[in-house]
Structures are given as C-alpha cells and as structure tokens.
Design a protein around this motif. Sequence first.
Motif, PDB file in Angstrom:
ATOM      1  N   LEU A  64      94.800  28.211  29.435  1.00 22.38           N
ATOM      2  CA  LEU A  64      93.898  27.424  30.263  1.00 22.38           C
ATOM      3  C   LEU A  64      93.256  28.327  31.314  1.00 22.38           C
ATOM      4  N   ASP A  65      91.932  28.233  31.446  1.00 23.93           N
ATOM      5  CA  ASP A  65      91.189  29.102  32.361  1.00 23.93           C
ATOM      6  C   ASP A  65      90.587  28.323  33.527  1.00 23.93           C
ATOM      7  N   PHE A  66      90.900  28.792  34.740  1.00 25.37           N
ATOM      8  CA  PHE A  66      90.346  28.233  35.974  1.00 25.37           C
ATOM      9  C   PHE A  66      89.628  29.353  36.723  1.00 25.37           C
ATOM     10  N   SER A  67      88.631  28.987  37.522  1.00 27.88           N
ATOM     11  CA  SER A  67      87.950  29.993  38.334  1.00 27.88           C
ATOM     12  C   SER A  67      87.630  29.423  39.708  1.00 27.88           C
ATOM     13  N   LYS A  68      87.548  30.312  40.684  1.00 31.57           N
ATOM     14  CA  LYS A  68      87.256  29.933  42.067  1.00 31.57           C
ATOM     15  C   LYS A  68      85.764  30.046  42.335  1.00 31.57           C
ATOM     16  N   SER A  69      85.222  29.081  43.048  1.00 31.86           N
ATOM     17  CA  SER A  69      83.827  29.126  43.440  1.00 31.86           C
ATOM     18  C   SER A  69      83.584  30.338  44.336  1.00 31.86           C
ATOM     19  N   LYS A  70      82.427  30.960  44.195  1.00 39.74           N
ATOM     20  CA  LYS A  70      82.087  32.112  45.028  1.00 39.74           C
ATOM     21  C   LYS A  70      81.641  31.698  46.419  1.00 39.74           C
ATOM     22  N   GLU A  71      81.282  30.408  46.571  1.00 34.31           N
ATOM     23  CA  GLU A  71      80.777  29.931  47.861  1.00 34.31           C
ATOM     24  C   GLU A  71      81.787  29.115  48.657  1.00 34.31           C
ATOM     25  N   PHE A  76      87.730  25.411  39.579  1.00 36.24           N
ATOM     26  CA  PHE A  76      87.221  24.627  38.463  1.00 36.24           C
ATOM     27  C   PHE A  76      88.008  24.944  37.197  1.00 36.24           C
ATOM     28  N   PHE A  77      88.312  23.893  36.436  1.00 33.62           N
ATOM     29  CA  PHE A  77      88.944  24.030  35.126  1.00 33.62           C
ATOM     30  C   PHE A  77      87.805  24.153  34.121  1.00 33.62           C
ATOM     31  N   ASN A  78      87.582  25.363  33.608  1.00 35.95           N
ATOM     32  CA  ASN A  78      86.406  25.635  32.790  1.00 35.95           C
ATOM     33  C   ASN A  78      86.605  25.401  31.298  1.00 35.95           C
ATOM     34  N   LYS A  79      87.731  25.860  30.770  1.00 39.88           N
ATOM     35  CA  LYS A  79      87.932  25.822  29.330  1.00 39.88           C
ATOM     36  C   LYS A  79      89.396  26.095  29.009  1.00 39.88           C
ATOM     37  N   TYR A  80      89.748  25.884  27.758  1.00 44.48           N
ATOM     38  CA  TYR A  80      91.060  26.317  27.276  1.00 44.48           C
ATOM     39  C   TYR A  80      90.930  26.742  25.823  1.00 44.48           C
ATOM     40  N   SER A  81      91.756  27.689  25.434  1.00 47.30           N
ATOM     41  CA  SER A  81      91.822  28.126  24.043  1.00 47.30           C
ATOM     42  C   SER A  81      93.085  27.559  23.424  1.00 47.30           C
ATOM     43  N   ALA A  82      92.952  26.961  22.258  1.00 45.58           N
ATOM     44  CA  ALA A  82      94.079  26.348  21.553  1.00 45.58           C
ATOM     45  C   ALA A  82      94.394  27.158  20.303  1.00 45.58           C
ATOM     46  N   PHE A  83      95.677  27.462  20.093  1.00 50.26           N
ATOM     47  CA  PHE A  83      96.119  28.248  18.950  1.00 50.26           C
ATOM     48  C   PHE A  83      97.109  27.421  18.134  1.00 50.26           C
ATOM     49  N   LEU A  84      96.789  27.177  16.886  1.00 55.03           N
ATOM     50  CA  LEU A  84      97.656  26.401  16.002  1.00 55.03           C
ATOM     51  C   LEU A  84      98.401  27.324  15.044  1.00 55.03           C
ATOM     52  N   GLN A  85      99.723  27.229  15.077  1.00 53.42           N
ATOM     53  CA  GLN A  85     100.568  27.953  14.130  1.00 53.42           C
ATOM     54  C   GLN A  85     101.177  26.920  13.189  1.00 53.42           C
ATOM     55  N   LYS A  86     100.640  26.862  11.964  1.00 51.54           N
ATOM     56  CA  LYS A  86     101.144  25.900  10.994  1.00 51.54           C
ATOM     57  C   LYS A  86     102.503  26.349  10.473  1.00 51.54           C
ATOM     58  N   ALA A  87     103.375  25.386  10.238  1.00 50.71           N
ATOM     59  CA  ALA A  87     104.706  25.685   9.712  1.00 50.71           C
ATOM     60  C   ALA A  87     104.591  26.428   8.385  1.00 50.71           C
ATOM     61  N   GLY A  88     105.303  27.532   8.266  1.00 52.35           N
ATOM     62  CA  GLY A  88     105.317  28.284   7.020  1.00 52.35           C
ATOM     63  C   GLY A  88     104.166  29.247   6.837  1.00 52.35           C
ATOM     64  N   GLU A  89     103.223  29.295   7.793  1.00 50.04           N
ATOM     65  CA  GLU A  89     102.098  30.206   7.694  1.00 50.04           C
ATOM     66  C   GLU A  89     102.224  31.323   8.726  1.00 50.04           C
ATOM     67  N   THR A  90     101.728  32.491   8.404  1.00 49.76           N
ATOM     68  CA  THR A  90     101.907  33.651   9.279  1.00 49.76           C
ATOM     69  C   THR A  90     100.821  33.769  10.344  1.00 49.76           C
ATOM     70  N   ALA A  91      99.597  33.441   9.991  1.00 49.90           N
ATOM     71  CA  ALA A  91      98.486  33.606  10.928  1.00 49.90           C
ATOM     72  C   ALA A  91      98.137  32.298  11.623  1.00 49.90           C
ATOM     73  N   ALA A  92      97.836  32.387  12.916  1.00 44.51           N
ATOM     74  CA  ALA A  92      97.422  31.214  13.683  1.00 44.51           C
ATOM     75  C   ALA A  92      95.901  31.094  13.641  1.00 44.51           C
ATOM     76  N   ILE A  93      95.394  29.889  13.830  1.00 46.50           N
ATOM     77  CA  ILE A  93      93.953  29.683  13.956  1.00 46.50           C
ATOM     78  C   ILE A  93      93.698  29.146  15.359  1.00 46.50           C
ATOM     79  N   ASP A  94      92.523  29.454  15.904  1.00 41.66           N
ATOM     80  CA  ASP A  94      92.277  29.072  17.295  1.00 41.66           C
ATOM     81  C   ASP A  94      90.840  28.635  17.502  1.00 41.66           C
ATOM     82  N   GLN A  95      90.623  27.947  18.603  1.00 37.21           N
ATOM     83  CA  GLN A  95      89.292  27.484  19.000  1.00 37.21           C
ATOM     84  C   GLN A  95      89.280  27.315  20.514  1.00 37.21           C
ATOM     85  N   THR A  96      88.145  27.609  21.133  1.00 36.43           N
ATOM     86  CA  THR A  96      87.982  27.404  22.566  1.00 36.43           C
ATOM     87  C   THR A  96      87.265  26.082  22.804  1.00 36.43           C
ATOM     88  N   PHE A  97      87.797  25.285  23.725  1.00 40.78           N
ATOM     89  CA  PHE A  97      87.217  23.990  24.073  1.00 40.78           C
ATOM     90  C   PHE A  97      86.818  24.010  25.542  1.00 40.78           C
TER      91      PHE A  97
END
Length: 264
Positions: A64-71, A76-97
């Motif tokens: 989860l990414d937050f940033s401080k206003s310069k003024e 602010f809570f800007n975005k988060y990246s989600a990583f899914l690790q499926k059972a039995g699979e080696t590689a995770a897949i991800d997406q930023t929301f």
Amino acid sequence: MNENNLEYLQNNLKYLGFGESLNPQLKEAIEKELPDIKLHFEITMPAQNAKDKPDLADSMRYELDFSKSKETDMYFFNKYSAFLQKAGETAAIDQTFYINKGKGVTAKESYNLLSGRAVNKDVILKSGEKANMWLKLDLSEHDPEKGYTVKNYGENYGFSLASAVEKFVLPDINKPGFKDQLMKSLERGNLHEVSFSKDGKEMKGFVAANPQFKTLDFYDHNLSSVYSKAVDLKEVSAKALAPAEKKDAVVEEATIEEKNGRGR
C-alpha cells in the motif's frame, strides 16, 4: 500530526478491506513525517471447496502506497499493488489498483479480479458522469508498466445480473434473503456456493457472474467447470436462444467510486 487525516485514512483502510491491523504502522510513519509510506499486508484465501485444507489455499500480498502533500500535513492513500499466489503454482501474478478519495477496488475484489472473475463497480468517467459497469482483467494481455488490460462492460452492453440469476433453476432462490445475498456476492466477484439443477437433478456447487457472455459460470463441488447451457432453465423458449454477444464493450477510462452497501 493531523489527527483528522489519520482517522480518514484508517477509515479508508477499513472500507477497502484491510482491517485495522495496519493502523499503528500508519500512525507511526505519519508521526515521523515520512514523505512516502509503504505498508505491507498479507492474507490467506481458503479454497471454496476445501476451507479446512491450508495447503490448498491461495495467498494474497499487498503493498500500500501513501504520500505526503508538498504543501500541507495531509497524507493520501494513492494506490496498492496486489500479488496473488495460487496454491500449487510457483509464480505470482499482480496488478496495481488506484485509489480515488478513499474509494476503489477492495482487497477481496482484487483477489477476485486476479482470479479471473468480474467485479461490479460504480465509476466516474473522464466526462465527470457516473456510471455502473463490470470490470474484468484480461489475464492474457499484460503490459510491464500498466499491468493487465482492464475490460469494462457498461449498462449499454446488455448484461443484467438479475435476469441471469432468474433464468436458471436455483432451488434456494426463494429462501428469505438468499437472492439478495447471492446478488451482492456475485457483484463483488465472489464464487458463491449454490445448488443448481442439471438434467433435472439437483447438485451442489458454485456460481460466478460472467458479464462478457451475459450469463453465469457454474462449477461443481470440485470447482470443475459445468457448461452453463447444460444447467436447467426455468423456461426454455421454443425459439433458439441467440448466441451471446462476444464483442467487448470497452468504455473510456474511469475512476472507481464507492457503491452503496459495499464492504469487503
């Protein structure tokens, strides 16, 4: 430290399904007046058909990414990246929301999207107009910078979840509260446990919304796909049903807005 801002951000986390466990870390980081804050969150997603078997569970990791206003002293809570690790699979897949004024795809909805299911959201279009649409990740199209392509199916596309639910023989549909619970669950992109009728016989399994083909997806208890056209309909028209429209209705880029009654 801006206490009102902290409370607002903590409410954002709760609404978006991250609970309250990150609150102390967020408060400590804001007290230090860090320009950027990154928080980590993990959760296990038990298999729908084997909730008592941890080895079959998927795992989700979030940044989860937050940033401080310069003024000002606002964060602010800007975005988060989600990583899914499926059972039995080696590689995770991800997406930023991305988050807009505390609203966006929830933690559970991100899991459903990365699992290949569609989620219904209220959005604000670039024009400023509000719209309701179904979102689905095209897991076959991935850009190293933008992630997976998001396909959108708006009201003009012609999919009605209520009509799709009413079309099939679902023995529990008239039980008090069942239909409302089912509808809300499918809108969030969940696999929902149901009983349905196939060849005149009742069977237990799961169902998910499929707005692209204007129907529901059915699965047996082992989560194996059941062809939806093999599931019994309430009424079979004498006229052959027209094939589902397969053309994707992609709308302009939109900002996700809160949908009343939503939660995790």
